[in-house]
Design a protein around this motif. Structure first.
Motif, PDB file in Angstrom:
ATOM      1  N   GLU A  96       0.792  -1.180   0.031  1.00 26.54           N
ATOM      2  CA  GLU A  96       0.035   0.072  -0.090  1.00 26.54           C
ATOM      3  C   GLU A  96       0.735   1.258  -0.126  1.00 26.54           C
ATOM      4  O   GLU A  96       0.380   2.265  -0.431  1.00 26.54           O
ATOM      5  CB  GLU A  96      -0.927  -0.070   1.154  1.00 26.54           C
ATOM      6  CG  GLU A  96      -0.631  -0.491   2.539  1.00 26.54           C
ATOM      7  CD  GLU A  96      -0.605  -1.992   2.718  1.00 26.54           C
ATOM      8  OE1 GLU A  96      -0.747  -2.671   1.752  1.00 26.54           O
ATOM      9  OE2 GLU A  96       0.028  -2.444   3.584  1.00 26.54           O
ATOM     10  N   ARG A 141       1.976  -8.669  -0.691  1.00 25.21           N
ATOM     11  CA  ARG A 141       0.598  -8.768  -0.003  1.00 25.21           C
ATOM     12  C   ARG A 141      -0.205  -7.699  -0.830  1.00 25.21           C
ATOM     13  O   ARG A 141       0.276  -6.512  -1.303  1.00 25.21           O
ATOM     14  CB  ARG A 141       0.713  -8.234   1.225  1.00 25.21           C
ATOM     15  CG  ARG A 141      -0.777  -8.143   1.813  1.00 25.21           C
ATOM     16  CD  ARG A 141      -1.048  -7.647   3.340  1.00 25.21           C
ATOM     17  NE  ARG A 141      -0.485  -6.391   3.676  1.00 25.21           N
ATOM     18  CZ  ARG A 141      -0.817  -5.760   4.891  1.00 25.21           C
ATOM     19  NH1 ARG A 141      -0.900  -6.536   5.863  1.00 25.21           N
ATOM     20  NH2 ARG A 141      -0.320  -4.548   4.879  1.00 25.21           N
ATOM     21  N   ASP A 159      -3.759  -3.307   0.782  1.00 23.92           N
ATOM     22  CA  ASP A 159      -4.488  -3.309   2.119  1.00 23.92           C
ATOM     23  C   ASP A 159      -4.606  -1.761   2.664  1.00 23.92           C
ATOM     24  O   ASP A 159      -4.000  -1.268   3.556  1.00 23.92           O
ATOM     25  CB  ASP A 159      -3.574  -3.986   3.185  1.00 23.92           C
ATOM     26  CG  ASP A 159      -4.178  -4.133   4.379  1.00 23.92           C
ATOM     27  OD1 ASP A 159      -5.676  -3.914   4.479  1.00 23.92           O
ATOM     28  OD2 ASP A 159      -3.684  -4.478   5.335  1.00 23.92           O
ATOM     29  N   LYS A 217      -4.592   2.800   7.267  1.00 26.35           N
ATOM     30  CA  LYS A 217      -3.851   3.353   6.094  1.00 26.35           C
ATOM     31  C   LYS A 217      -4.919   4.100   5.027  1.00 26.35           C
ATOM     32  O   LYS A 217      -5.044   3.294   4.151  1.00 26.35           O
ATOM     33  CB  LYS A 217      -3.271   1.940   5.565  1.00 26.35           C
ATOM     34  CG  LYS A 217      -1.944   1.693   6.392  1.00 26.35           C
ATOM     35  CD  LYS A 217      -1.435   0.289   6.157  1.00 26.35           C
ATOM     36  CE  LYS A 217      -2.282  -0.806   6.498  1.00 26.35           C
ATOM     37  NZ  LYS A 217      -1.594  -2.053   6.555  1.00 26.35           N
TER      38      LYS A 217
HETATM   39  C1  PEP Z   1      -1.121  -7.400  10.695  1.00 25.79           C
HETATM   40  O1  PEP Z   1      -2.464  -7.024  11.105  1.00 25.79           O
HETATM   41  O2  PEP Z   1      -0.679  -7.979  11.849  1.00 25.79           O
HETATM   42  C2  PEP Z   1      -0.359  -7.062   9.580  1.00 25.79           C
HETATM   43  C3  PEP Z   1       0.894  -7.754   9.615  1.00 25.79           C
HETATM   44  O3  PEP Z   1      -0.871  -6.163   8.787  1.00 25.79           O
HETATM   45  P1  PEP Z   1      -0.880  -4.626   8.843  1.00 25.79           P
HETATM   46  O4  PEP Z   1      -0.045  -4.449   9.915  1.00 25.79           O
HETATM   47  O5  PEP Z   1      -0.399  -3.949   7.809  1.00 25.79           O
HETATM   48  O6  PEP Z   1      -2.275  -4.177   9.352  1.00 25.79           O
END
Ligand code: PEP
Ligand code: MG
Length: 587
Positions: free
Chosen positions: A307, A341, A344, A349
């Motif tokens: 992202e 990934r 997200d 974010k």
């Molecule tokens: C999590 O949720 O543990 C993760 C690794 O994703 P992010 O912190 O990017 O939401």
């Protein structure tokens, strides 16, 4: 060098950035701008408004310049702070009210602007909401800048430190910190602030010690005073005696030698004392972090958070632009795997770009984010999937979907992926036809249905950051309830155990890529529960590896088995902490 005529004073604050510094203080006192008030000649009213416009433009340019510098020197996340400042300058209510106040009173524009801003600052700072209260700080910072520009004054003195100094200030605003003379800053100490304040982010990225929340320290010191800043224990010692200096010198030596021992040991493989090999991978946000991944001897990338490619772009990155980024990481790390990934965004974010795609939500963490967004905006999703597939021809790439809630969502995402594969074949574009696809397990419903997800997944990666917030119903960014966010809650342990057992029953490996994986207090617990790999910020690998090499897997399993019998998160934490302390000694 210390001042024997003065008494030593020890002040306790909050440890915010590790390290120890000794030196002279530079007391930074932000002088509030003095504003003259006078009536503007009615014939010159148009000029006065034009003067205001020019000051706003100039301020905007200064902030954009600072933002670009911070982005280059520190990183995009920290630079994003300045977007909030730019937004203040676009605020039509603030600007319109200032002009209306000017038209009705005829007072000079500085006076009108200051009056309106102060009203807003007061209103914001009284709101019972952490986020909005912080906006008061942004507004105060920008107001000072606009006033300085209107009055033709220059910027603060932080960028002109005469010599190496410990900077002590009531608070350090984002623009103060951006102009901080990095080469001359020994440490940062502030009266106010929490562990997540701007000063702390900057201190950490500069790798200088910081102590915050030292109450009224600025009223007790003056520039030139000598001090020790202990960023490990959150202590500031004013006028240290020779014996304190000697003691701290020894502590510093010990900590430095421990850190170099960690780095030395990091060259060795991650194998436990009873011969079990453990996979330690890296979390990255940008392709150019592969250098750090290699420096810390990570075994590939367990989480590439894509992202950030989108968050700092002026428009959606094209398939080709994304391909270049993914390919460079995959090629540089081959044959080690890079788990990319898919987008997200949403939750913590948000995407400023194309804001029209994101409805305003009362509860964004449970809203239109991640895979939910991608399945509705398949044009954006497909550009990314094709870019990842194309990169898979240049290294060992895997695809991971975030925020999967169940098997139907997984199947829908895979159907889109299959379409992308067909399109690439038609184009004659090479890609890895056996590319492995997995899901992040970060929603309780996915954790409860591992068996249903198994047929469509080659691997699982547990996102403990989100999984804990959803399991315990604790918003992960809400300071007010941060103390209730407990990774050692029995519900978390039981869920992790369930995920691993179910996945292994189906022959599927499980990694953890949330913050828990990179905390050496928790990594033995995770490994003891049967997790196959840990993925973390590369800088944490030496500490985790040191512990892995100091323990046996049998001990880790016993720790996990015991933890599963306990009912209190604090008690479980204490066992994990004791396990860590028994094996990692500083001397
Ligand atoms: C999590 O949720 O543990 C993760 C690794 O994703 P992010 O912190 O990017 O939401
Ligand atoms: Mg997550």
């Amino acid at each position: 060098m210390s001042s024997p005529e003065k008494d030593e004073i020890v002040v306790q604050g909050i440890a915010a950035s590790q390290g120890i510094a000794y030196g002279q203080i530079f007391l930074f006192v932000r002088s509030e701008v003095e504003i003259p008030t006078y009536q503007v000649d009615p014939a010159k009213r148009i000029d006065e408004v034009a003067r205001f416009d020019r000051a706003l433009v100039m301020t905007r340019q200064q902030i954009a310049r600072i933002k670009a510098e911070v982005e280059k020197n520190i990183g995009p996340e920290e630079a994003a702070i300045f977007d909030a400042h730019l937004m203040v300058l676009e605020d039509q209510a603030l600007i319109g009210e200032t002009i209306r106040a000017f038209e009705s009173t005829g007072n000079n524009i500085e006076t009108c602007f200051n009056l309106v801003s102060q009203r807003y600052i007061k209103a914001f700072s009284e709101i019972d909401d952490e986020y909005l209260r912080e906006r008061a700080g942004d507004l105060r910072d920008v107001t000072q800048r606009v006033l300085q520009n209107l009055l033709g004054q220059t910027e603060n003195a932080l960028n002109r430190l005469a010599d190496q100094r410990i900077v002590v200030s009531h608070e350090i605003s984002p623009s103060d910190s951006a102009t901080l003379d990095r080469s001359a800053t020994l440490a940062i100490v502030t009266d106010s602030g929490s562990k997540t304040s701007h000063a702390v982010i900057v201190a950490r990225s500069m790798k200088v010690p910081a102590v915050v929340g030292v109450r009224n320290l600025t009223q007790r010191v003056k520039s030139g005073d000598w001090a020790i800043v202990d960023g490990y224990d959150g202590i500031v010692i004013l006028n240290p005696t020779e014996s304190t200096l000697f003691r701290y010198g020894k502590v510093q030596e010990r900590k430095k030698s421990f850190e170099s021992r960690l780095l030395e040991a990091n060259r060795e493989p991650a194998i436990t004392k009873d011969g079990v090999s453990v996979t330690l991978m890296a979390n990255i946000e940008k392709a150019d972090e592969v250098g750090i991944v290699k420096n810390f001897f990570a075994q590939g990338v367990g989480l590439f958070r894509t992202e950030f490619l989108f968050m700092n772009a002026a428009r959606m990155p094209s398939e080709q632009e994304q391909f270049v980024a993914y390919k460079s990481a995959a090629a540089a790390l081959a044959p080690q795997p890079v788990i990319i990934r898919t987008l997200d965004i949403g939750g913590d974010k948000p995407l400023s770009l194309q804001a029209d795609l994101f409805p305003k939500e009362d509860n964004p963490f449970m809203g239109f984010r991640a895979i939910r967004f991608c399945l509705e905006h398949q044009d954006i999703f497909k550009d990314q999937l094709r870019a990842i597939l194309m990169a898979s021809a240049h290294g060992k790439v895997r695809i991971m979907y975030p925020m999967i809630s169940g098997s139907e969502e997984m199947a829908r995402a895979n159907a889109v992926l299959a379409e992308c594969m067909t399109e690439l074949k038609q184009r004659g574009q090479p890609f890895d036809e056996n590319i492995e696809v997995g899901a992040m397990i970060e929603i309780p419903s996915a954790a409860a249905t591992i068996d249903l997800l198994a047929p469509d997944c080659a691997f699982f990666s547990i996102g403990t950051n989100d999984l804990i917030q959803y399991l315990l119903a604790i918003d992960r960014v809400n300071d007010r309830i941060a103390h209730l966010y407990e990774p050692t809650h029995p519900a978390v342990l039981r869920t992790l155990q369930h995920i691993v057992e179910e996945a292994h029953k189906h022959g599927i490996p499980v990694s953890v890529c949330g913050e828990m994986a990179g905390d050496p207090v928790f990594s033995p617990l995770l490994l003891g529960l049967g997790v196959d790999a840990l993925s973390m910020s590369p800088a944490w690998i030496p500490s985790v590896k040191y512990l892995v090499r100091a323990m046996t897997m049998a001990e880790a399993r016993a720790l996990a088995a015991e933890a599963l019998t306990l009912g209190s998160p604090k008690e479980i934490y204490a066992r994990c902490d004791a396990f860590y302390r028994a094996r990692v000694k500083m001397d």
